[in-house]
Write an enzyme that holds these catalytic residues in place. Sequence first.
Site, PDB file in Angstrom:
ATOM      1  N   SER A 145      -3.901   6.681   9.951  1.00  0.00           N
ATOM      2  CA  SER A 145      -4.110   5.540   9.213  1.00  0.00           C
ATOM      3  C   SER A 145      -5.391   4.771  10.068  1.00  0.00           C
ATOM      4  O   SER A 145      -6.008   4.375   9.183  1.00  0.00           O
ATOM      5  CB  SER A 145      -3.031   4.625   9.518  1.00  0.00           C
ATOM      6  OG  SER A 145      -2.572   4.082  10.377  1.00  0.00           O
ATOM      7  N   GLY A 180       4.460   0.433   1.875  1.00  0.00           N
ATOM      8  CA  GLY A 180       5.216  -0.477   1.217  1.00  0.00           C
ATOM      9  C   GLY A 180       5.601  -0.007  -0.066  1.00  0.00           C
ATOM     10  O   GLY A 180       6.932  -0.313  -0.563  1.00  0.00           O
ATOM     11  N   ASN A 225       2.671  -0.790  12.413  1.00  0.00           N
ATOM     12  CA  ASN A 225       2.594  -0.052  13.702  1.00  0.00           C
ATOM     13  C   ASN A 225       2.174  -1.046  14.729  1.00  0.00           C
ATOM     14  O   ASN A 225       1.550  -1.830  14.493  1.00  0.00           O
ATOM     15  CB  ASN A 225       1.537   1.064  13.375  1.00  0.00           C
ATOM     16  CG  ASN A 225       2.181   2.306  12.492  1.00  0.00           C
ATOM     17  OD1 ASN A 225       3.310   2.715  12.605  1.00  0.00           O
ATOM     18  ND2 ASN A 225       1.359   2.764  11.640  1.00  0.00           N
ATOM     19  N   GLY A 251       0.740  -1.107  -0.025  1.00  0.00           N
ATOM     20  CA  GLY A 251       0.084   0.207   0.057  1.00  0.00           C
ATOM     21  C   GLY A 251       0.765   1.448  -0.152  1.00  0.00           C
ATOM     22  O   GLY A 251       2.121   1.148  -0.679  1.00  0.00           O
ATOM     23  N   LYS A 264      -1.910  -4.798   7.086  1.00  0.00           N
ATOM     24  CA  LYS A 264      -2.746  -4.235   8.279  1.00  0.00           C
ATOM     25  C   LYS A 264      -2.475  -5.319   9.229  1.00  0.00           C
ATOM     26  O   LYS A 264      -2.437  -6.621   9.105  1.00  0.00           O
ATOM     27  CB  LYS A 264      -4.178  -4.198   7.767  1.00  0.00           C
ATOM     28  CG  LYS A 264      -4.572  -3.062   7.047  1.00  0.00           C
ATOM     29  CD  LYS A 264      -4.197  -1.559   7.746  1.00  0.00           C
ATOM     30  CE  LYS A 264      -4.630  -0.473   6.810  1.00  0.00           C
ATOM     31  NZ  LYS A 264      -4.158   0.568   7.556  1.00  0.00           N
ATOM     32  N   LYS A 271       7.874   4.174  19.222  1.00  0.00           N
ATOM     33  CA  LYS A 271       7.104   4.593  18.155  1.00  0.00           C
ATOM     34  C   LYS A 271       5.514   4.519  18.625  1.00  0.00           C
ATOM     35  O   LYS A 271       4.627   5.182  17.821  1.00  0.00           O
ATOM     36  CB  LYS A 271       7.161   3.584  16.834  1.00  0.00           C
ATOM     37  CG  LYS A 271       6.539   3.891  15.483  1.00  0.00           C
ATOM     38  CD  LYS A 271       6.503   5.175  15.030  1.00  0.00           C
ATOM     39  CE  LYS A 271       5.490   5.445  13.937  1.00  0.00           C
ATOM     40  NZ  LYS A 271       5.466   4.831  12.704  1.00  0.00           N
ATOM     41  N   GLU A 313      -6.335  -0.763  13.333  1.00  0.00           N
ATOM     42  CA  GLU A 313      -5.239  -1.519  14.007  1.00  0.00           C
ATOM     43  C   GLU A 313      -5.305  -1.033  15.510  1.00  0.00           C
ATOM     44  O   GLU A 313      -3.965  -1.188  16.228  1.00  0.00           O
ATOM     45  CB  GLU A 313      -4.014  -1.075  13.398  1.00  0.00           C
ATOM     46  CG  GLU A 313      -3.767  -1.776  11.737  1.00  0.00           C
ATOM     47  CD  GLU A 313      -2.432  -1.397  11.374  1.00  0.00           C
ATOM     48  OE1 GLU A 313      -1.708  -2.226  10.872  1.00  0.00           O
ATOM     49  OE2 GLU A 313      -2.247  -0.063  11.266  1.00  0.00           O
TER      50      GLU A 313
END
Length: 314
Positions: free
Chosen positions: A259, A12, A104, A9, A78, A187, A271
């Site tokens: 996101s 990537g 993530n 996506g 995902k 992160k 997520e």
Amino acid sequence: MRICFIGAGALGSTIGGTLARGGAEVWLIDPFQAHVDAINASGLRMLEGDAESVVKVRACTSAAELGAEADLLIVLVKSYHTRDAIRAAAPIIGPRTVVMSLQNGLGHEDILSEEVGRDRVMAGKTYIGGVLLGPGRVRSGVMGKETVIGELDGSVTERARRISETFNRAGILTQLSDNILGAMWDKLFINVAGGGVTAITGLTYGGLYSLPILEECALAAISEGISVAQAAGVKISITEPRRAWTMASAGLPPEFKTSMLQSLQSGNLTEVDYIHGSVVRWGARLNVPTPVNSTLVALVKGIEYARCDYPGKA
């Protein structure tokens, strides 16, 4: 080095395209047929600022189409697709294949280790950004954005050095860490800063950073995450919530959408279980209260239930 991306996506495509432009052999694997077809027909179009370049990179919709093992397999699907994705990648996972997540949140490395063995798995976190503008076209944000990679046991290995050198040679600012778990938590705090709040309110960063009451909520969520990490004995570099809050918006325009918000607006699951949910799970394990993150998880899941094809929904 043959580098294969499972999930091509926005992120990537951005990282894969940058590596391909730097001379690496890159394959982008993604089920989005129109995206794959456009890349194979005309190359990947990468927009950086006002300049657009075309990068020649190979793409396919399944790992079985490659016919060759990967040296490095980067997972960027995902989070909730991680297990299915690594199982589908079995045809290109050989004895020397390294599997690395750049997703993530927390928990992906455990899933990958269960499927391919912990000795094959490395971890990484990246601050690179990307927006998929259409099939075969991406807006990329690579300049000045750091990526951190490392072995799960904190050792500095030859394979880790090789991957770091490949990334840096392509112009991806990459640090090889002997404390990748700490980098992963750092992160996570960035994702916690805006993920749940923007998903619930529907606000871009312009709105999020305009209302003090939302800032207070975000800082409280980050603070819980820091407390959990410290209780777990994780060596983190972000120990003050406002630092994560400031870092989360650095270099991003007011119209930026997280996101998590983008997922909900597209009618997809988020997520949240791997971001705010990670804070909640670790907090429960360590007896550290996480009421703000628990509330954000509950509210996001409520919105998912209302808008998405939610598992178990009547």
